[in-house]
Design an enzyme around this catalytic site. Structure first.
Site: not given
Length: 176
Positions: A106, A138-139, A165
């Site tokens: 973040y 956003c993950h 991923e």
């Protein structure tokens, strides 16, 4: 929304995704995506009166999502319906710069948009309001200590997407 709103569902490893969009002459496949929600998503879209069930309107979007889940697509070419505050838009644009298989914190996002690191909470709130889960990744945003935190679709789904991923983070260390 002033345009006709269309919707469909798409089976996925995360459950049935709800896709909501609007017709667009410039979008690949003819539909601009307004929302992509997973089952039981906090603040997720719902089907309302006046929305038209139109699976064919999402053929191109569904093909891209299917390829993503099969591991053959790492980026999306999808037009979005504009939305959000200017701050949210800056945060959401920063999300789109996070490469497939990588994670940012973040604080990284705050720095990327030129906000002070003290704005981490505001960044987290903006990320939590992202209407386009998976597409706007956003993950890929994790806590400063590498743990999985805050995902409107649920931390299990966040972990599932990061595993898909091959992201290098502390998968399995989750905090609420």
């Amino acid at each position: 929304m002033t345009a006709t709103t269309v919707h469909t569902t798409l089976a996925s490893p995360l459950g049935d995704l709800l896709l909501v969009g609007e017709p667009s002459a410039t979008a690949p496949g003819g539909t601009a995506l307004a929302s992509l929600s997973v089952p039981d998503q906090k603040g997720g879209a719902t089907v309302g009166p006046g929305q038209i069930h139109a699976p064919a309107a999402f053929t191109e979007i569904a093909a891209q999502l299917t390829a993503y889940f099969e591991g053959t697509r790492t980026r999306f070419d999808i037009e979005y319906v504009p939305g959000g505050t200017p701050f949210q838009q800056r945060v959401w644009q920063a999300l789109e710069t996070i490469p497939y298989g990588e994670t940012f914190t973040y604080g990284d996002i705050a720095t990327h948009i030129g906000a002070p690191r003290a704005a981490v909470r505001a960044v987290g709130t903006a990320i939590g309001r992202n209407p386009l889960l998976i597409i706007r990744p956003c993950h890929r945003v994790i806590g400063a200590n590498g743990t999985l935190t805050g995902y409107a679709g649920g931390l299990q789904r966040k972990e599932q997407l990061l595993r898909l991923e091959g992201a290098g983070c502390v998968v399995g260390a989750v905090t609420g």
